[in-house]
Design an enzyme around this catalytic site. Structure first.
Site, mmCIF file in Angstrom:
data_model
loop_
_atom_site.group_PDB
_atom_site.id
_atom_site.type_symbol
_atom_site.label_atom_id
_atom_site.label_comp_id
_atom_site.label_asym_id
_atom_site.label_seq_id
_atom_site.Cartn_x
_atom_site.Cartn_y
_atom_site.Cartn_z
ATOM 1 N N HIS A 158 -15.515 -49.207 31.140
ATOM 2 C CA HIS A 158 -14.714 -48.075 31.258
ATOM 3 C C HIS A 158 -13.292 -48.499 30.917
ATOM 4 O O HIS A 158 -12.510 -47.431 30.331
ATOM 5 C CB HIS A 158 -14.696 -47.675 32.882
ATOM 6 C CG HIS A 158 -15.821 -46.985 33.351
ATOM 7 N ND1 HIS A 158 -16.265 -46.954 34.502
ATOM 8 C CD2 HIS A 158 -16.759 -46.313 32.490
ATOM 9 C CE1 HIS A 158 -17.523 -46.360 34.688
ATOM 10 N NE2 HIS A 158 -17.894 -45.782 33.560
ATOM 11 N N HIS B 109 -24.379 -42.700 24.828
ATOM 12 C CA HIS B 109 -23.339 -43.651 24.502
ATOM 13 C C HIS B 109 -23.422 -44.093 23.071
ATOM 14 O O HIS B 109 -22.462 -44.588 22.573
ATOM 15 C CB HIS B 109 -23.365 -44.886 25.632
ATOM 16 C CG HIS B 109 -22.654 -44.446 26.874
ATOM 17 N ND1 HIS B 109 -21.175 -44.512 26.941
ATOM 18 C CD2 HIS B 109 -23.056 -44.276 27.929
ATOM 19 C CE1 HIS B 109 -20.982 -44.179 28.192
ATOM 20 N NE2 HIS B 109 -21.907 -44.227 28.687
#
Length: 413
Positions: free
Chosen positions: A248, A383
């Site tokens: 993240h 992703h």
């Protein structure tokens, strides 16, 4: 050795993108897009999740903009799913999870709704006749329930009837809100979405993470005070892991550079902290998470001293790292980011890319062997576009708008 913005490397990225698009087609189910197993099979026991369905709507909107035959039909399927079993006709918004028999999880999750916003905004770029209506409805739900005018930040979740909200604020949901807000800004040209993205990034990254060695806090109370011990007894939680999640950190870095580019496209001077913090987040990820135990790979989580907690190497962090390396190179011209990009691709080729069963392995253990401690199966392909498409487009506008505008490979030679 140069890879960035070369036609030869971009052709290789395109081939891999098509392989991934083909794998993702297996996820179609009557209620949306299902959870894929390691061999591309539907894991029926997992149900149909809003976050996967919305992300696949986004993915195939990009594929449609790339001119891939069959992708538009998947966009159509995704829009119908968003208007179908997943949608709560009584209270509004979307259920978190359904299956062929009905509702599995009726809660209204911010994380999932922000992907609904991303999927709807990306679908608008395909010209689908129902896409703008879906986006308008999604914006209405976000404005009403998930954006707090008082806090100028995003709320985490509600019960089914939107009558009680959770006494918790999450960095993960707010990060994906930033991602979605930027695409909404691109397709609506309403600057409030860009302003909101800046606001959220400033709080979580510039105000908090910068003063914590760029170890990003994921969990907060309702006053936006960090909760550093949250889930200490459940450190490998899929969505709310204990400690720092370096994937993240580096993903935030790329999002901040998209904000930077969006401001420049408006002929506005971006705040210096956007680039400074993006560099800090990148460096922190390399410092704490890349091969900290001697084996290559980015560990899933670390504690507040930067020591590994969950040592598994999950797929998405290194994918995000490559996208951010490209973004930082684009802004700075610093070749170190291209070197890291190449290093990480070599790792992915060696350990993560699965040419026998399709797509990429989702999770490896500390010895880079396939495991399922955190994640089971290969879920979706969202992703992967961040290392396959991001290096082929400018940093603004966002992915689907950029591809739809014909900006793919515009800087390649």
């Amino acid at each position: 050795m140069k890879w960035f913005n070369t036609l030869s490397h971009n052709r290789w990225l395109e081939q891999e993108t098509d392989r991934i698009f083909d794998f993702g087609k297996n996820s179609v189910v009557p209620t949306g897009f299902g959870w894929l197993g390691n061999k591309g099979q539907i894991k029926e026991e997992m149900g149909t999740h809003l976050w996967i369905t919305a992300r696949m709507l986004h993915v195939y909107s990009v594929a449609a903009a790339m001119g891939r035959p069959g992708a538009y039909s998947l966009v159509d399927h995704g829009i119908k799913a968003m208007n179908g079993a997943l949608r709560d006709k009584k209270y509004g918004g979307w259920y978190a999870c359904v299956n062929d028999e009905g509702v599995v999880d009726a809660s209204k999750q911010g994380y999932q709704h922000f992907f609904a916003l991303l999927g709807a905004a990306s679908a608008v770029t395909t010209g689908h006749p129902e896409a703008r209506k879906l986006l308008d409805y999604t914006i209405e739900i976000i404005e009403k329930y998930f954006w707090s005018e008082e806090e100028q930040m995003c709320l985490e979740s509600w019960d089914e009837a939107f009558s009680k909200t959770e006494e918790y604020r999450g960095g993960n949901a707010n990060m994906h809100a930033v991602e979605a807000f930027l695409i909404v800004y691109d397709v609506t040209h309403d600057k409030k979405w860009l302003d909101r993205a800046i606001r959220v990034a400033s709080v979580i990254i510039h105000d908090v993470a910068r003063n914590n060695h760029y170890r990003v806090n994921e969990h907060f109370d309702t006053q936006w005070n960090p909760l550093p011990d949250y889930n200490k007894d459940n450190p490998a939680h899929r969505f709310r892991a204990f400690g720092g999640t370096p994937g993240h950190w580096i993903e935030w870095g790329r999002l901040m550079l998209h904000i930077h580019a969006a401001l420049e496209a408006r002929c506005e001077q971006p705040p210096a902290w956007l680039l400074e913090d993006a560099k800090g987040l990148f460096n922190a990820t390399v410092r704490d998470a890349w091969a900290p135990d001697g084996a290559d790979g980015i560990v899933y989580t670390v504690d507040w001293e930067g020591k590994p907690v969950v040592r598994e190497r999950v797929r998405w962090p290194i994918v995000e790292a490559m996208g951010t390396a490209y973004a930082l190179y684009t802004v700075t011209g610093d070749r170190q980011y291209e070197t890291w990009y190449q290093t990480w691709w070599e790792y992915c080729i060696k350990y993560l890319m699965d040419y026998e069963n399709g797509s990429w392995w989702q999770e490896l253990d500390a010895d880079n062997k396939v495991t399922t401690k955190v994640w089971d199966g290969k879920q979706d392909i969202y992703h992967l576009l961040h290392c396959l498409v991001i290096p082929r487009i400018p940093l603004a506008p966002g992915m689907a708008p950029a591809v739809a505008a014909g900006l793919l490979d515009i800087n390649a030679k």
